[in-house]
Design an enzyme around this catalytic site. Sequence first.
Site, PDB file in Angstrom:
ATOM      1  N   CYS A   1      60.056  21.673  -0.433  1.00 40.46           N
ATOM      2  CA  CYS A   1      59.672  23.054  -0.750  1.00 40.46           C
ATOM      3  C   CYS A   1      59.639  23.271  -2.262  1.00 40.46           C
ATOM      4  CB  CYS A   1      60.678  24.036  -0.173  1.00 40.46           C
ATOM      5  SG  CYS A   1      60.696  24.149   1.610  1.00 40.46           S
TER       6      CYS A   1
ATOM      7  N   GLU B   1      53.864  18.045  -0.513  1.00 42.12           N
ATOM      8  CA  GLU B   1      53.841  17.587   0.877  1.00 42.12           C
ATOM      9  C   GLU B   1      53.622  16.080   0.967  1.00 42.12           C
ATOM     10  OE1 GLU B   1      51.145  20.174   3.031  1.00 42.12           O
ATOM     11  OE2 GLU B   1      52.570  21.851   2.838  1.00 42.12           O
TER      12      GLU B   1
ATOM     13  N   ASN C   1      55.378  23.276  -3.841  1.00 41.88           N
ATOM     14  CA  ASN C   1      55.639  22.396  -2.699  1.00 41.88           C
ATOM     15  C   ASN C   1      54.852  21.094  -2.819  1.00 41.88           C
ATOM     16  OD1 ASN C   1      53.480  24.211  -2.179  1.00 41.88           O
ATOM     17  ND2 ASN C   1      53.649  23.957   0.021  1.00 41.88           N
TER      18      ASN C   1
ATOM     19  N   GLU D   1      60.830  25.737  -4.028  1.00 41.30           N
ATOM     20  CA  GLU D   1      62.096  26.211  -4.610  1.00 41.30           C
ATOM     21  C   GLU D   1      62.993  25.038  -4.976  1.00 41.30           C
ATOM     22  OE1 GLU D   1      60.562  27.175  -1.895  1.00 41.30           O
ATOM     23  OE2 GLU D   1      61.166  29.161  -1.226  1.00 41.30           O
TER      24      GLU D   1
ATOM     25  N   CYS E   1      66.468  25.913   1.367  1.00 42.18           N
ATOM     26  CA  CYS E   1      66.339  26.303  -0.045  1.00 42.18           C
ATOM     27  C   CYS E   1      67.415  27.313  -0.424  1.00 42.18           C
ATOM     28  CB  CYS E   1      64.949  26.858  -0.329  1.00 42.18           C
ATOM     29  SG  CYS E   1      63.685  25.569  -0.308  1.00 42.18           S
TER      30      CYS E   1
ATOM     31  N   CYS F   1      63.168  29.406   2.753  1.00 40.07           N
ATOM     32  CA  CYS F   1      63.733  28.852   3.992  1.00 40.07           C
ATOM     33  C   CYS F   1      65.242  28.648   3.841  1.00 40.07           C
ATOM     34  CB  CYS F   1      63.047  27.533   4.352  1.00 40.07           C
ATOM     35  SG  CYS F   1      63.616  26.119   3.386  1.00 40.07           S
TER      36      CYS F   1
HETATM   37  N1  THU Z   1      57.526  25.931   1.855  1.00 43.90           N
HETATM   38  C1  THU Z   1      58.066  26.127   0.610  1.00 43.90           C
HETATM   39  O1  THU Z   1      57.651  25.489  -0.376  1.00 43.90           O
HETATM   40  N2  THU Z   1      59.074  27.030   0.480  1.00 43.90           N
HETATM   41  C2  THU Z   1      59.608  27.746   1.514  1.00 43.90           C
HETATM   42  O2  THU Z   1      60.560  28.489   1.325  1.00 43.90           O
HETATM   43  C3  THU Z   1      59.037  27.626   2.849  1.00 43.90           C
HETATM   44  C4  THU Z   1      57.967  26.629   3.033  1.00 43.90           C
HETATM   45  C5  THU Z   1      56.449  24.941   1.991  1.00 43.90           C
HETATM   46  C6  THU Z   1      56.828  23.710   2.756  1.00 43.90           C
HETATM   47  C7  THU Z   1      55.488  23.251   3.256  1.00 43.90           C
HETATM   48  O3  THU Z   1      54.880  22.467   2.228  1.00 43.90           O
HETATM   49  C8  THU Z   1      54.675  24.520   3.414  1.00 43.90           C
HETATM   50  O4  THU Z   1      55.365  25.517   2.681  1.00 43.90           O
HETATM   51  C9  THU Z   1      54.547  24.982   4.849  1.00 43.90           C
HETATM   52  O5  THU Z   1      55.767  25.092   5.465  1.00 43.90           O
END
Ligand code: THU
Length: 169
Positions: free
Chosen positions: A80, A71, A69, A82, A123, A120
């Site tokens: 995300c 940010e 991820n 994925e 994704c 999520c």
């Molecule tokens: N996140 C992912 O990388 N994948 C997911 O399937 C769910 C959430 C990340 C997004 C964000 O950077 C952190 O997790 C918190 O939501």
Amino acid sequence: MKETGAFLEKITLHFEFERYSSLQELPAGDLTLMQEAMKAADDAYAPYSHFYVGAAVLLENGKIVRGNNQENAAYPSGLCAERVALFAAGAQHPGVKITALAVTAYPESRKEPEFPLSPCGDCRQVMAEYEHRYNHKIRLIMQGGHGTYIATECVAQLLPFLFTGDALK
Ligand code: THU
């Protein structure tokens, strides 16, 4: 008079997944992919959520593409793990089928999650697009909580009534 509200039929969908009692119990290919996802999680850029997610995509030619991820101070601008991995695979290996995807995550404390950690909805939609594009199932391997692991045979079953490009034709 015909009664209203009487449905034509009631359909039950069947959802299947495998559970493994520990990382070591995973089939060899899944284990390797999960270990790549773990390495990817270590390099995540998550200074806001402190939730480190790693993903590893396996291609039909055996190559593995990692993602984590990423940010952003403007929160919705991040992405995300994925999708970072899947889009990198799509960009760097166009036309090569994706056969599996492993996802792992840990909070800053590195505590094992007590519940399953699954991708999520956005994704899942992106995974489903690749499954549809290549007409090839993507095996999904993820954490099942308390040190267990879960694997599903394909992404489509995680998204019943999924939207595909067929609707746009
Ligand atoms: N996140 C992912 O990388 N994948 C997911 O399937 C769910 C959430 C990340 C997004 C964000 O950077 C952190 O997790 C918190 O939501």
